[in-house]
Write an enzyme that holds these catalytic residues in place. Structure first.
Site, PDB file in Angstrom:
ATOM      1  N   GLY A  42       0.892  -1.353  -0.108  1.00 31.25           N
ATOM      2  CA  GLY A  42      -0.057   0.006   0.012  1.00 31.25           C
ATOM      3  C   GLY A  42       0.943   1.226   0.001  1.00 31.25           C
ATOM      4  O   GLY A  42       1.943   1.132  -0.367  1.00 31.25           O
ATOM      5  N   ASN A  43       0.157   2.291   0.349  1.00 30.66           N
ATOM      6  CA  ASN A  43       1.137   3.617   0.654  1.00 30.66           C
ATOM      7  C   ASN A  43       0.674   4.515   1.474  1.00 30.66           C
ATOM      8  O   ASN A  43      -0.496   4.031   2.186  1.00 30.66           O
ATOM      9  CB  ASN A  43       1.134   4.099  -0.970  1.00 30.66           C
ATOM     10  CG  ASN A  43      -0.171   4.340  -1.531  1.00 30.66           C
ATOM     11  OD1 ASN A  43      -1.047   5.389  -0.912  1.00 30.66           O
ATOM     12  ND2 ASN A  43      -0.524   4.087  -2.594  1.00 30.66           N
ATOM     13  N   HIS A  44       1.211   5.792   2.005  1.00 32.31           N
ATOM     14  CA  HIS A  44       0.763   6.538   3.006  1.00 32.31           C
ATOM     15  C   HIS A  44      -0.483   7.209   2.636  1.00 32.31           C
ATOM     16  O   HIS A  44      -0.747   8.123   3.579  1.00 32.31           O
ATOM     17  CB  HIS A  44       2.081   7.384   3.397  1.00 32.31           C
ATOM     18  CG  HIS A  44       2.976   6.580   3.965  1.00 32.31           C
ATOM     19  ND1 HIS A  44       2.894   5.871   5.281  1.00 32.31           N
ATOM     20  CD2 HIS A  44       4.440   6.520   3.617  1.00 32.31           C
ATOM     21  CE1 HIS A  44       3.936   5.101   5.443  1.00 32.31           C
ATOM     22  NE2 HIS A  44       4.889   5.675   4.678  1.00 32.31           N
ATOM     23  N   SER A  45      -1.126   7.308   1.494  1.00 32.64           N
ATOM     24  CA  SER A  45      -2.444   8.182   1.134  1.00 32.64           C
ATOM     25  C   SER A  45      -3.319   7.978   2.404  1.00 32.64           C
ATOM     26  O   SER A  45      -3.624   6.807   2.476  1.00 32.64           O
ATOM     27  CB  SER A  45      -2.760   7.774  -0.154  1.00 32.64           C
ATOM     28  OG  SER A  45      -4.105   8.408  -0.271  1.00 32.64           O
TER      29      SER A  45
ATOM     30  N   ALA B 201      -3.997   7.519  -4.948  1.00 34.51           N
ATOM     31  CA  ALA B 201      -2.784   7.117  -4.968  1.00 34.51           C
ATOM     32  C   ALA B 201      -2.766   5.573  -5.078  1.00 34.51           C
ATOM     33  O   ALA B 201      -2.761   4.661  -4.024  1.00 34.51           O
ATOM     34  CB  ALA B 201      -2.003   7.772  -3.592  1.00 34.51           C
TER      35      ALA B 201
END
Ligand code: CTP
Length: 401
Positions: A210-213, A277
């Site tokens: 995943g990512n930090h969005s 994102a």
């Protein structure tokens, strides 16, 4: 009746002599067809009685976390979602300070901290208190975060001193609200599709890429556009945040799900905003059982490219549709944003630079530059994401004529 008809207004009253004006304000708002929910601080009740206020608003006045009668909980979260606007009038130096610093020691302040709608603050205090750097700094902070400050007037104060600090008259406050709501129905009749948040691509039942969005920017846009009259379909990846009730939300997890959900509604859209994102890759294999540590000393993850949602839908955009993308860049921002605008068929693109401190993932604030196909460029200051959403909404509607 005008633009305030059927609007849900939360009126917060704190402890000032000017609290008597809140009764007149309630009356004017109700006469305009608004529904008014009053939330009063303990000090506010020293200045005006809840009986007067509940009679004028035809609703029980909320001041405690729990109802003294039956113990039911007064949900500040529900009030935050119900409201189209919150007005804090009068706002004392103490309430303004607590709002600025997150001190949630009464129902008005918890309601403020849960508020999804725009907040208007009408200060009322003595001239020296109003001019004190603590007060001016707190008001600046609130304004930076996207709250609207309704400047007090100069005149005779309760102390009989003459100066600035007298709360704006109820008629003036109603005029501010009317202007706000009428200037902002510019999206009426428009249908908007927004993608937002991260995507999670499962490795096994417990792990993902995943990512930090956080989804905050896309949700701020959705909230702003429904407030301005649009019908918004928000395709939202895993996010802990909640948009306002008026937004139509479709929750998804993976990029492929996000593509399918967006495809399902894109033909209805006049405008699409790709704020998600999206994880660019996903594991080729999703393990059905949790991968055990003792089996391997090294683990190779084979990744495959996810669909590019914006590019896929951009390729079949109709000429009457207006698509807007985001570009999050750590360097070479402007050129890369322009390249992405062409490559993905966007009419305009919002550049977020990771080089600006306070901007981007996880921050409350953002600093953006918007470009469009006609060659115009608008660069904005560092602002709250709500204020950035207002700028983006205004940019788009101006381009649509
Ligand atoms: N986007 C998308 N689907 C993807 C990747 C990106 O819809 N699989 C959209 C984003 O929502 C954004 C725009 O494309 O509006 C640009 O996203 P960004 O991550 O900046 O660009 P990428 O094309 O992924 O390029 P890179 O990560 O290499 O910079």
């Amino acid at each position: 009746m005008g633009v305030l008809r059927d609007k849900h207004i939360v009126l917060g009253i704190s402890g000032s002599i000017a609290a008597y004006k809140a009764a007149v304000l309630t009356r004017l708002l109700v006469r305009q067809g608004a529904e008014v929910q009053i939330v009063i601080t303990p000090a506010g009740k020293e200045f005006i009685t809840p009986i007067t206020l509940s009679a004028l608003s035809s609703r029980p006045v909320i001041s405690e976390f729990f109802s003294g009668q039956d113990g039911t909980w007064n949900s500040h979260v529900d009030i935050g979602l119900w409201a189209d606007a919150m007005v804090i009038a009068p706002a004392t130096a103490s309430t303004i300070g607590k709002m600025a610093h997150g001190v949630a020691d009464n129902m008005l302040l918890t309601t403020y901290l849960s508020m999804k709608a725009p907040v208007f603050v009408a200060p009322a205090m003595d001239l020296d208190m109003f001019a004190h750097p603590s007060t001016t700094d707190n008001l600046d902070l609130l304004a930076q975060r996207g709250n609207f400050i309704i400047e007090p007037q100069s005149g005779e104060l309760a102390s009989h001193l003459i100066g600035k600090g007298r709360m704006e008259e109820p008629e003036g406050i109603v005029a501010v609200l009317e202007e706000f709501f009428s200037s902002t129905l510019d999206y009426e009749g428009k249908r908007v599709v927004i993608t937002a948040g991260p995507t999670h691509e499962a490795i096994d039942p417990v792990r993902f890429i995943g990512n930090h969005s956080t989804g905050r920017m896309g949700i701020a846009l959705a909230d702003e556009l429904v407030r301005r009259g649009a019908h918004v379909d928000l395709i939202l990846g895993p996010s802990a945040l909640k948009p306002s009730d008026a937004v139509h939300v479709e929750r998804v997890t993976t990029a492929e799900e996000m593509l399918r959900a967006t495809e399902a509604v894109i033909d209805t859209a006049d405008i699409a905003i790709f704020a998600a994102a999206v994880a660019d890759y996903r594991p080729r294999i999703k393990h059905t059982e949790k991968i055990k540590r003792e089996h391997e000393t090294e683990l190779d993850l084979e990744l495959v490219r996810n669909p590019d949602i914006a590019a896929t839908l951009g390729a079949r955009k109709r000429p009457d549709q207006f698509f807007v993308g985001f570009a999050l860049e750590s360097n070479a921002g402007v050129d890369e944003a322009k390249r992405k605008m062409q490559a993905k068929g966007f009419n305009a693109i919002v550049l977020n630079s990771l080089q600006d401190s306070g901007a981007g993932f996880g921050h409350e604030t953002n600093k953006v530059t918007i470009f469009d196909q006609e060659g115009s460029i608008e660069a904005y200051e560092l602002k709250s994401k709500d204020a950035v959403a207002r700028d983006i909404a205004s940019f788009i509607i101006k381009r649509l004529g």
